[in-house]
Design a protein around this motif. Sequence first.
Motif, PDB file in Angstrom:
ATOM      1  N   PHE A  23       0.853  -1.211  -0.038  1.00  0.00           N
ATOM      2  CA  PHE A  23       0.012   0.029  -0.124  1.00  0.00           C
ATOM      3  C   PHE A  23       0.907   1.280   0.050  1.00  0.00           C
ATOM      4  O   PHE A  23       0.612   2.215  -0.677  1.00  0.00           O
ATOM      5  CB  PHE A  23      -0.840   0.221   1.280  1.00  0.00           C
ATOM      6  CG  PHE A  23      -1.851   1.429   1.240  1.00  0.00           C
ATOM      7  CD1 PHE A  23      -2.691   1.492   0.600  1.00  0.00           C
ATOM      8  CD2 PHE A  23      -1.505   2.154   2.569  1.00  0.00           C
ATOM      9  CE1 PHE A  23      -3.582   2.604   0.773  1.00  0.00           C
ATOM     10  CE2 PHE A  23      -2.181   3.172   2.572  1.00  0.00           C
ATOM     11  CZ  PHE A  23      -3.142   3.504   2.096  1.00  0.00           C
ATOM     12  N   PHE A  24       1.818   1.302   1.044  1.00  0.00           N
ATOM     13  CA  PHE A  24       2.639   2.464   1.009  1.00  0.00           C
ATOM     14  C   PHE A  24       3.525   2.768  -0.288  1.00  0.00           C
ATOM     15  O   PHE A  24       3.651   3.751  -0.823  1.00  0.00           O
ATOM     16  CB  PHE A  24       3.879   2.391   2.060  1.00  0.00           C
ATOM     17  CG  PHE A  24       3.064   2.485   3.379  1.00  0.00           C
ATOM     18  CD1 PHE A  24       2.041   3.424   3.840  1.00  0.00           C
ATOM     19  CD2 PHE A  24       3.680   1.638   4.660  1.00  0.00           C
ATOM     20  CE1 PHE A  24       1.529   3.670   4.700  1.00  0.00           C
ATOM     21  CE2 PHE A  24       2.822   1.947   5.789  1.00  0.00           C
ATOM     22  CZ  PHE A  24       1.858   2.992   6.151  1.00  0.00           C
ATOM     23  N   GLU A  25       3.981   1.484  -0.798  1.00  0.00           N
ATOM     24  CA  GLU A  25       4.729   1.738  -2.220  1.00  0.00           C
ATOM     25  C   GLU A  25       3.774   2.181  -3.357  1.00  0.00           C
ATOM     26  O   GLU A  25       4.021   2.999  -4.103  1.00  0.00           O
ATOM     27  CB  GLU A  25       5.158   0.250  -2.699  1.00  0.00           C
ATOM     28  CG  GLU A  25       5.966   0.022  -3.755  1.00  0.00           C
ATOM     29  CD  GLU A  25       6.440  -1.500  -4.250  1.00  0.00           C
ATOM     30  OE1 GLU A  25       5.979  -1.783  -5.253  1.00  0.00           O
ATOM     31  OE2 GLU A  25       6.906  -1.946  -3.058  1.00  0.00           O
ATOM     32  N   MET A  26       2.576   1.739  -3.213  1.00  0.00           N
ATOM     33  CA  MET A  26       1.568   1.939  -4.345  1.00  0.00           C
ATOM     34  C   MET A  26       1.233   3.683  -4.274  1.00  0.00           C
ATOM     35  O   MET A  26       1.104   4.513  -5.393  1.00  0.00           O
ATOM     36  CB  MET A  26       0.103   1.299  -4.287  1.00  0.00           C
ATOM     37  CG  MET A  26       0.469  -0.040  -4.619  1.00  0.00           C
ATOM     38  SD  MET A  26      -1.051  -1.149  -4.611  1.00  0.00           S
ATOM     39  CE  MET A  26      -2.044  -0.407  -6.054  1.00  0.00           C
ATOM     40  N   VAL A  27       1.077   4.204  -2.917  1.00  0.00           N
ATOM     41  CA  VAL A  27       0.625   5.487  -2.830  1.00  0.00           C
ATOM     42  C   VAL A  27       1.958   6.388  -2.779  1.00  0.00           C
ATOM     43  O   VAL A  27       1.803   7.367  -2.921  1.00  0.00           O
ATOM     44  CB  VAL A  27      -0.091   5.592  -1.599  1.00  0.00           C
ATOM     45  CG1 VAL A  27      -1.577   4.928  -1.608  1.00  0.00           C
ATOM     46  CG2 VAL A  27       0.384   5.431  -0.468  1.00  0.00           C
ATOM     47  N   GLY A  28       3.004   5.915  -2.799  1.00  0.00           N
ATOM     48  CA  GLY A  28       4.358   6.464  -3.120  1.00  0.00           C
ATOM     49  C   GLY A  28       4.565   7.388  -1.824  1.00  0.00           C
ATOM     50  O   GLY A  28       5.116   8.515  -1.823  1.00  0.00           O
ATOM     51  N   LEU A  29       4.273   7.259  -0.561  1.00  0.00           N
ATOM     52  CA  LEU A  29       4.481   8.007   0.375  1.00  0.00           C
ATOM     53  C   LEU A  29       5.921   8.332   0.759  1.00  0.00           C
ATOM     54  O   LEU A  29       6.229   9.262   1.228  1.00  0.00           O
ATOM     55  CB  LEU A  29       3.941   7.513   1.766  1.00  0.00           C
ATOM     56  CG  LEU A  29       2.431   7.652   1.879  1.00  0.00           C
ATOM     57  CD1 LEU A  29       1.871   6.843   3.197  1.00  0.00           C
ATOM     58  CD2 LEU A  29       1.894   8.924   1.930  1.00  0.00           C
ATOM     59  N   LYS A  30       6.864   7.233   0.539  1.00  0.00           N
ATOM     60  CA  LYS A  30       8.141   7.541   0.490  1.00  0.00           C
ATOM     61  C   LYS A  30       8.846   8.552  -0.147  1.00  0.00           C
ATOM     62  O   LYS A  30       9.683   9.219   0.042  1.00  0.00           O
ATOM     63  CB  LYS A  30       8.887   6.248   0.286  1.00  0.00           C
ATOM     64  CG  LYS A  30       8.700   5.032   1.687  1.00  0.00           C
ATOM     65  CD  LYS A  30       9.518   3.948   1.536  1.00  0.00           C
ATOM     66  CE  LYS A  30       9.246   3.058   2.651  1.00  0.00           C
ATOM     67  NZ  LYS A  30      10.164   1.838   2.744  1.00  0.00           N
ATOM     68  N   LYS A  31       8.162   8.718  -1.386  1.00  0.00           N
ATOM     69  CA  LYS A  31       8.731   9.715  -2.541  1.00  0.00           C
ATOM     70  C   LYS A  31       7.757  11.057  -2.469  1.00  0.00           C
ATOM     71  O   LYS A  31       8.313  12.029  -2.999  1.00  0.00           O
ATOM     72  CB  LYS A  31       8.441   9.344  -3.644  1.00  0.00           C
ATOM     73  CG  LYS A  31       9.083   7.931  -3.909  1.00  0.00           C
ATOM     74  CD  LYS A  31       8.856   7.335  -5.310  1.00  0.00           C
ATOM     75  CE  LYS A  31       9.200   6.212  -5.718  1.00  0.00           C
ATOM     76  NZ  LYS A  31       8.883   5.620  -6.960  1.00  0.00           N
ATOM     77  N   LYS A  32       7.112  11.223  -1.212  1.00  0.00           N
ATOM     78  CA  LYS A  32       6.381  12.665  -1.007  1.00  0.00           C
ATOM     79  C   LYS A  32       7.161  13.374  -0.273  1.00  0.00           C
ATOM     80  O   LYS A  32       7.997  13.100   0.537  1.00  0.00           O
ATOM     81  CB  LYS A  32       4.962  12.119  -0.471  1.00  0.00           C
ATOM     82  CG  LYS A  32       4.051  11.417  -1.107  1.00  0.00           C
ATOM     83  CD  LYS A  32       3.569  12.105  -2.064  1.00  0.00           C
ATOM     84  CE  LYS A  32       2.455  11.129  -2.851  1.00  0.00           C
ATOM     85  NZ  LYS A  32       2.103  11.360  -4.087  1.00  0.00           N
ATOM     86  N   SER A  33       6.971  14.571  -0.248  1.00  0.00           N
ATOM     87  CA  SER A  33       7.641  15.772   0.365  1.00  0.00           C
ATOM     88  C   SER A  33       7.163  15.773   1.750  1.00  0.00           C
ATOM     89  O   SER A  33       5.812  15.123   1.884  1.00  0.00           O
ATOM     90  CB  SER A  33       7.393  17.279  -0.434  1.00  0.00           C
ATOM     91  OG  SER A  33       6.093  17.370  -0.077  1.00  0.00           O
ATOM     92  N   PRO A  34       7.962  16.204   2.826  1.00  0.00           N
ATOM     93  CA  PRO A  34       7.298  16.024   4.156  1.00  0.00           C
ATOM     94  C   PRO A  34       5.661  16.894   4.152  1.00  0.00           C
ATOM     95  O   PRO A  34       4.849  16.439   4.806  1.00  0.00           O
ATOM     96  CB  PRO A  34       8.338  17.001   4.917  1.00  0.00           C
ATOM     97  CG  PRO A  34       9.602  16.594   4.109  1.00  0.00           C
ATOM     98  CD  PRO A  34       9.190  16.518   2.678  1.00  0.00           C
ATOM     99  N   GLU A  35       5.744  17.942   3.363  1.00  0.00           N
ATOM    100  CA  GLU A  35       4.534  18.739   3.500  1.00  0.00           C
ATOM    101  C   GLU A  35       3.454  17.884   2.971  1.00  0.00           C
ATOM    102  O   GLU A  35       2.245  17.867   3.295  1.00  0.00           O
ATOM    103  CB  GLU A  35       4.659  19.960   2.707  1.00  0.00           C
ATOM    104  CG  GLU A  35       5.500  21.020   3.100  1.00  0.00           C
ATOM    105  CD  GLU A  35       7.071  20.562   2.837  1.00  0.00           C
ATOM    106  OE1 GLU A  35       7.420  19.805   1.782  1.00  0.00           O
ATOM    107  OE2 GLU A  35       7.877  20.899   3.549  1.00  0.00           O
TER     108      GLU A  35
END
Length: 94
Positions: A23-35
């Motif tokens: 799920f985290f990989e699919m939504v790309g949270l690791k690639k998102k900015s802190p904001e």
Amino acid sequence: DFSKQLSGFSSPVAAESFNYKKFFEMVGLKKKSPEDVKKVFHILDKDRSGFIEEEELKFVLKGFTPDGRDLSDKETKALLAAGDKDGDGKIGAD
């Protein structure tokens, strides 16, 4: 399209099929900015307590897609454990 990516987590997909790492990989949270991560956090923090509690996590998929299913208790606890950095039973914004 974001909704298509999450279709695997929608109803009527079988309970216990949720994988928080996928799920985290699919939504790309690791690639998102802190904001951007904080924006997502505030969407999921329904009671505006500054924390995402177990009850709020149960409905996390519905925050991303209207036909998302509720997580089972087991799935919710696994997701909470993955995000609960200090062991207090909730996920903080940081």
